[in-house]
Design an enzyme around this catalytic site. Sequence first.
Site, PDB file in Angstrom:
ATOM      1  N   THR A  88      -0.539   1.023   4.061  1.00 32.33           N
ATOM      2  CA  THR A  88      -0.904   0.842   2.511  1.00 32.33           C
ATOM      3  C   THR A  88      -0.083  -0.432   1.888  1.00 32.33           C
ATOM      4  O   THR A  88       1.387  -0.079   2.006  1.00 32.33           O
ATOM      5  CB  THR A  88      -0.444   2.315   1.973  1.00 32.33           C
ATOM      6  OG1 THR A  88      -1.209   3.130   2.331  1.00 32.33           O
ATOM      7  CG2 THR A  88      -0.484   2.166   0.426  1.00 32.33           C
ATOM      8  N   LYS A 163      -7.336   2.999  -2.196  1.00 34.31           N
ATOM      9  CA  LYS A 163      -6.361   3.797  -1.929  1.00 34.31           C
ATOM     10  C   LYS A 163      -5.291   3.848  -3.159  1.00 34.31           C
ATOM     11  O   LYS A 163      -4.829   5.022  -3.810  1.00 34.31           O
ATOM     12  CB  LYS A 163      -5.314   3.194  -0.825  1.00 34.31           C
ATOM     13  CG  LYS A 163      -4.054   3.821  -0.411  1.00 34.31           C
ATOM     14  CD  LYS A 163      -4.262   5.187   0.147  1.00 34.31           C
ATOM     15  CE  LYS A 163      -2.921   5.895   0.250  1.00 34.31           C
ATOM     16  NZ  LYS A 163      -2.297   5.611   1.436  1.00 34.31           N
ATOM     17  N   LYS A 238       5.948   4.293  -4.288  1.00 32.40           N
ATOM     18  CA  LYS A 238       5.462   3.063  -3.579  1.00 32.40           C
ATOM     19  C   LYS A 238       4.112   2.718  -3.742  1.00 32.40           C
ATOM     20  O   LYS A 238       3.695   1.435  -4.371  1.00 32.40           O
ATOM     21  CB  LYS A 238       5.603   2.849  -2.045  1.00 32.40           C
ATOM     22  CG  LYS A 238       4.925   1.676  -1.117  1.00 32.40           C
ATOM     23  CD  LYS A 238       4.751   2.080   0.241  1.00 32.40           C
ATOM     24  CE  LYS A 238       3.712   0.843   0.788  1.00 32.40           C
ATOM     25  NZ  LYS A 238       3.715   1.270   2.300  1.00 32.40           N
TER      26      LYS A 238
END
Length: 295
Positions: A88, A163, A238
């Site tokens: 990611t 995402k 994050k």
Amino acid sequence: MTIAFLGLGNMGGPMAANLVKSGETVHGYDPAPAARSEGVARFDTASAAVAQADVVVTMLPSGKHVLDCYEQILPSARPGTLFVDCSTIDVADARQAAELVTASGHRAVDAPVSGGVVGAEAGTLTFMVGGDPEAFAAAGPLLGVMGARAIHCGSSGAGQAAKICNNMILGVSMIAVSEAFALGEELGLTHQALFDVASTASGQCWALTTNCPVPGPVPASPANREYSGGFASGLMLKDLRLAESAARDNDVATLLGTRAAELYAAFVEQDGPGRDFSAIITAVRDGLLGKETTA
């Protein structure tokens, strides 16, 4: 098929093991000596692991790690290798990584995952995939071994975009669910009563029905294990920061997403990055997030 799997940590390790169980030959590399995956042949360098591979899968911490890795291994890759990045990372980094791969004569998809360690172990991950249709089709059988669903979201970088947008929704909704339970407690509602109402009414969402932040109503949620396992708060922070950066770069106002990043930054500073992100309810109850914070 020979697959090079780079990054054998909490997510990559079980994903690689599932590929081995399906009958694939997997060459692995991780700079951490303790990182292991059952049935994976360990190599001393990433380049050595890639040299005889048809597919290269990466599961790395950041865009910088991915870009540095690609620059190192691309000269060793066989012609026409398929690169599948499951990390990611920032959308811009994903697009740059794809450009490096295609400029070297290979194929690339970005395929970040949803489902956490439990999904990685069970092979039930969801992949959000960016790349051209031919590369997505080539990656399909591989993703089908490691997960239950793969969604083609568009061109390079689109998987990462999906995402971070999804996890911005998740981060915001978990804070709202946590605040609702904290308020319900003060108003005399039992956890089960609030869950029974909200889970079948307009408050229904994944943060409530699958990852409920209080123990009891959803027995499998991390709240029943003192918030161990699941999706770590540090990883949620994050992803929220990636979404915040993308919003800033594209001049999109994401007021709730930005505030969620601020609150998770404060929570991680207090609690550490390791517990499931639903543990933020503990800080909501204690009033620790009432002050103005900056991410």
